[in-house]
Design a protein around this motif. Structure first.
Motif, short mmCIF file in Angstrom:
data_model
loop_
_atom_site.label_atom_id
_atom_site.label_comp_id
_atom_site.label_asym_id
_atom_site.label_seq_id
_atom_site.Cartn_x
_atom_site.Cartn_y
_atom_site.Cartn_z
N GLN A 117 0.83 -1.20 0.00
CA GLN A 117 0.00 0.00 0.00
C GLN A 117 0.87 1.25 0.00
OE1 GLN A 117 -2.61 -0.40 3.40
NE2 GLN A 117 -4.09 -1.58 2.21
N PRO A 118 0.33 2.35 -0.46
CA PRO A 118 1.08 3.61 -0.41
C PRO A 118 1.54 3.91 1.01
CG PRO A 118 -0.87 3.86 -1.77
CD PRO A 118 -0.98 2.51 -1.12
N GLY A 119 2.74 4.43 1.11
CA GLY A 119 3.34 4.74 2.41
C GLY A 119 4.17 3.62 2.99
N SER A 120 4.10 2.44 2.38
CA SER A 120 4.85 1.28 2.87
C SER A 120 6.32 1.36 2.47
CB SER A 120 4.26 -0.01 2.31
OG SER A 120 2.92 -0.19 2.69
N SER A 121 7.09 0.43 3.03
CA SER A 121 8.51 0.30 2.70
C SER A 121 8.80 -1.09 2.16
CB SER A 121 9.37 0.55 3.94
OG SER A 121 9.20 1.86 4.44
N LEU A 122 9.80 -1.18 1.33
CA LEU A 122 10.28 -2.45 0.80
C LEU A 122 11.79 -2.39 0.70
CD1 LEU A 122 8.00 -3.49 -2.23
CD2 LEU A 122 8.27 -4.71 -0.06
N ARG A 123 12.41 -3.55 0.87
CA ARG A 123 13.84 -3.63 0.60
C ARG A 123 14.07 -4.68 -0.47
NH1 ARG A 123 18.94 -5.34 4.45
NH2 ARG A 123 18.03 -7.42 4.12
N LEU A 155 6.47 4.52 -0.14
CA LEU A 155 6.20 4.18 -1.54
C LEU A 155 4.91 4.82 -2.03
CD1 LEU A 155 7.36 0.49 -1.42
CD2 LEU A 155 8.26 2.24 -2.95
N LYS A 156 4.95 5.19 -3.30
CA LYS A 156 3.81 5.86 -3.95
C LYS A 156 3.35 5.02 -5.14
CE LYS A 156 5.89 10.30 -2.74
NZ LYS A 156 6.40 11.59 -3.25
N PRO A 157 2.12 5.20 -5.57
CA PRO A 157 1.65 4.43 -6.74
C PRO A 157 2.55 4.59 -7.96
CG PRO A 157 -0.20 5.45 -5.64
CD PRO A 157 1.03 5.98 -4.95
N GLU A 158 3.15 5.76 -8.12
CA GLU A 158 4.03 5.98 -9.28
C GLU A 158 5.35 5.23 -9.17
OE1 GLU A 158 2.54 8.28 -7.40
OE2 GLU A 158 3.84 10.03 -7.05
N ASP A 159 5.59 4.58 -8.03
CA ASP A 159 6.78 3.73 -7.89
C ASP A 159 6.52 2.32 -8.45
OD1 ASP A 159 7.33 5.24 -4.70
OD2 ASP A 159 8.42 5.64 -6.57
#
Length: 125
Positions: A13-19, A85-89
């Motif tokens: 979801q938007p605002g989340s983080s990933l590595r 994270l944003k949708p455009e990512d």
């Protein structure tokens, strides 16, 4: 022949983080600079960030505000930490190896020698 394999993508979801992780195998790539790229649907591939074997790093545009590249040379792994994270990512993220480190995103695009298969990142609510 060198091989690169990315992992860590997913749907968030938007605002989340990933590595994201990129593991190198095969040919000796420890002295290569490692970079991350992405390709969004309907768009050209673009450079995101790169790091030299000695820790020097470079980012394209505004990626530095939310993304962080790092390397663990002992594990032959390069990471891309992505925050807020944003949708455009939404894109396929690729790692690549380049013989020379540079701050020129154009050079990275033209001279990266080895590429992974990519990992999909989808950001939506």
């Amino acid at each position: 022949q060198a091989q690169l394999m990315e992992s860590g993508g997913g749907s968030v979801q938007p605002g989340s983080s990933l590595r994201l992780s990129c593991v190198a195998s095969g040919r000796f790539l420890d002295n290569y600079a490692m970079g991350w790229f992405r390709q969004a649907p309907g768009k050209e591939r673009e450079f995101v960030a790169g790091m030299d074997w000695n820790g020097d790093s470079t980012y394209y545009g505004d990626f530095v505000s939310r993304f962080t590249i790092s390397r663990d040379t002992a594990l032959k792994t390069t990471y891309l930490q992505k925050n807020n994270l944003k949708p455009e990512d939404t894109a396929i993220y690729y790692c690549a190896a380049c013989k020379q480190f540079t701050h020129s995103h154009y050079y990275w695009m033209q001279n990266s020698e080895y590429w992974g298969q990519g990992t999909q990142v989808t950001v939506s609510s």
